[in-house]
Design an enzyme around this catalytic site. Sequence first.
Site, short mmCIF file in Angstrom:
data_model
loop_
_atom_site.label_atom_id
_atom_site.label_comp_id
_atom_site.label_asym_id
_atom_site.label_seq_id
_atom_site.Cartn_x
_atom_site.Cartn_y
_atom_site.Cartn_z
N ARG A 261 20.64 14.07 33.77
CA ARG A 261 21.28 14.38 32.44
C ARG A 261 22.56 15.83 32.25
O ARG A 261 22.26 16.63 32.72
CB ARG A 261 20.10 14.79 31.14
CG ARG A 261 19.05 13.32 31.77
CD ARG A 261 17.71 13.37 30.63
NE ARG A 261 16.81 12.41 30.88
CZ ARG A 261 16.58 12.41 30.34
NH1 ARG A 261 15.75 13.07 29.60
NH2 ARG A 261 15.79 10.94 30.88
N ARG A 276 14.50 22.15 31.32
CA ARG A 276 16.01 21.76 30.59
C ARG A 276 16.91 21.35 31.47
O ARG A 276 17.66 22.34 32.36
CB ARG A 276 15.97 22.10 29.58
CG ARG A 276 17.82 20.96 29.05
CD ARG A 276 17.85 21.27 27.65
NE ARG A 276 16.76 21.74 26.88
CZ ARG A 276 17.01 20.18 26.02
NH1 ARG A 276 17.34 19.27 25.70
NH2 ARG A 276 16.07 20.42 25.03
N GLU A 348 7.93 18.10 25.20
CA GLU A 348 8.08 16.77 25.09
C GLU A 348 7.84 16.78 26.50
O GLU A 348 8.22 17.42 26.91
CB GLU A 348 9.58 16.41 24.26
CG GLU A 348 9.33 14.76 24.41
CD GLU A 348 10.46 14.61 24.44
OE1 GLU A 348 11.27 14.66 23.69
OE2 GLU A 348 10.86 13.40 25.64
N SER A 351 7.97 9.90 26.04
CA SER A 351 8.20 9.44 24.91
C SER A 351 8.33 8.04 25.62
O SER A 351 8.51 7.36 26.24
CB SER A 351 9.13 9.89 24.98
OG SER A 351 10.37 9.59 23.58
N ARG A 388 8.83 18.20 34.75
CA ARG A 388 8.54 18.78 33.48
C ARG A 388 6.86 19.17 32.99
O ARG A 388 6.88 20.14 32.91
CB ARG A 388 9.23 18.24 32.43
CG ARG A 388 9.19 19.62 30.90
CD ARG A 388 9.77 19.13 29.29
NE ARG A 388 10.91 19.32 29.55
CZ ARG A 388 11.37 18.56 28.15
NH1 ARG A 388 11.10 17.90 27.24
NH2 ARG A 388 12.76 19.55 28.16
#
Length: 424
Positions: A261, A276, A348, A351, A388
Amino acid sequence: MIDLRLLRDDPDAVRASQQARGDDPTLVDSALDADARRRSSLTEFESLRAEQKAMGKQVAKAQGEEKAELLTRTKHLAEQVKARQAEAQGAEKELDELLYAIPNVVEGAPPGGEADFVVLRHEGGTPRDFAAEGFTPRDHLDLGERLGAIDTARGAKVSGSRFYYLTGIGARLELALLNAAMDQAVTEGFTPMITPTLVKPETMRGTGFLGAHADEVYRLEKDDLYLVGTSEVALAGYHADEIIDLSAGPRRYAGWSACYRREAGSHGKDVRGIIRVHQFHKVEMFSYCAPEDAAAEHQRLLAWEEAMLAKVELPYRVIDTAAGDLGSSAARKFDCEAWLPTQERYLELTSTSNCTTFQARRLGVRERTEDGSTRPVATLNGTLGTTRWIVALLENHQQADGSVRVPAGLRPYLGGLEVLEPVR
RNA sequence: GGAGACGUCGCAUAGUCUGGUCUAGUGCGCCACCCUGCUAAGGUGGUAACGGGGCAACCCGUUCGCGGGUUCAAAUCCCGCCGUCUCCGCCA
């Protein structure tokens, strides 16, 4: 891609969805207009074409003078056909572009933007009270460095900011997490998959990642390929242009892949540690199912995510994402967010999205119905584990001396290890 | 990287040289029905997707890997691309 029939039959539903997302509702009217123009120009083209084909047969049979006369007539007709065809194709292209620009129709998500999510419930027990325990919790990077598990300095040296090395027990911990996730998926009947992480434009486009968030995606211009941000992309493309058999129930795949990402526009956000990052690993559930079963399948995916969170013994909450914060292909999305003690906020970890028939329509994934016709299937995805998770695991299970308790569910994947000990 | 062969209706294949009779033939598979005491065999019919029109029966169009071109007309001729296979070279 939304259903053109829905757009024609119930444009208000699509307008309402656009409004809920905070998107432009007039796209609906532009699309309806383009659709009408496409249909009328197509009808004209098709009748001219039928005439041309009929004349072609006469030409084939005719001789001499009669043939010469037919040829002059048919030459003229050919020009008209060409012009009408160009017109019809132009209208079709215009409609296509509009249809591709409209995100999935929202289904049950609360209205509003990013901050308007609804907390459905809290699970995994109450977060620890470190003050009562008598020490200040260290953050995941502090812990990770003491354990010899995370090295962000060398990650930055070699690849730049937001890159890292998982070293020693850190590398083992990630493998343990992802293996536990894979094992759970296999136990539940998923087909394990290791997927390509470079995909063609049409696959990336088909999954809906080249819309509003195209900036998030790495592109290899020289090769015209995209790096995936999740194995969802490769798993959605897996059955592209196929008619699959769902008569025995949903087809479920568990994808293991690296994820990339760009994190464009998140400068200064979560810069410390591995919260992140540009590259991480993930085990992703992906399901193809009948449209009428999609909402129930969504709940099943959520339950499987929660089963994994229970294995890692994390306190978390479940949120129902607001319409304005949904990805373009999702009709509804539930996130599980773990408590992060040092930041006193939720992060988070999973998801799960119900994309209904949106992706399948773009990618051409269909099933055969009982009456023999075909129809697009529904696709859903959900997270079973990512790099994560290490962040939440380290912080929530840390002990006063800087060691970290290994949750029971992961011990079998670490040779029975119960505690991660600092190496410095 | 170089050379060659190939890509057709679920599968296998015919058709491409010599453009129109291809509304794409045949075999296998599949479905329905018939015949047969059962089974096997046999018979008849059906058997792609997408789009447009129609209450419907049905009609029309598009698609022969993909995209362009030539032509009144392209599975068929020309150009580009992609994929598969074989051989050679190179790297590991």
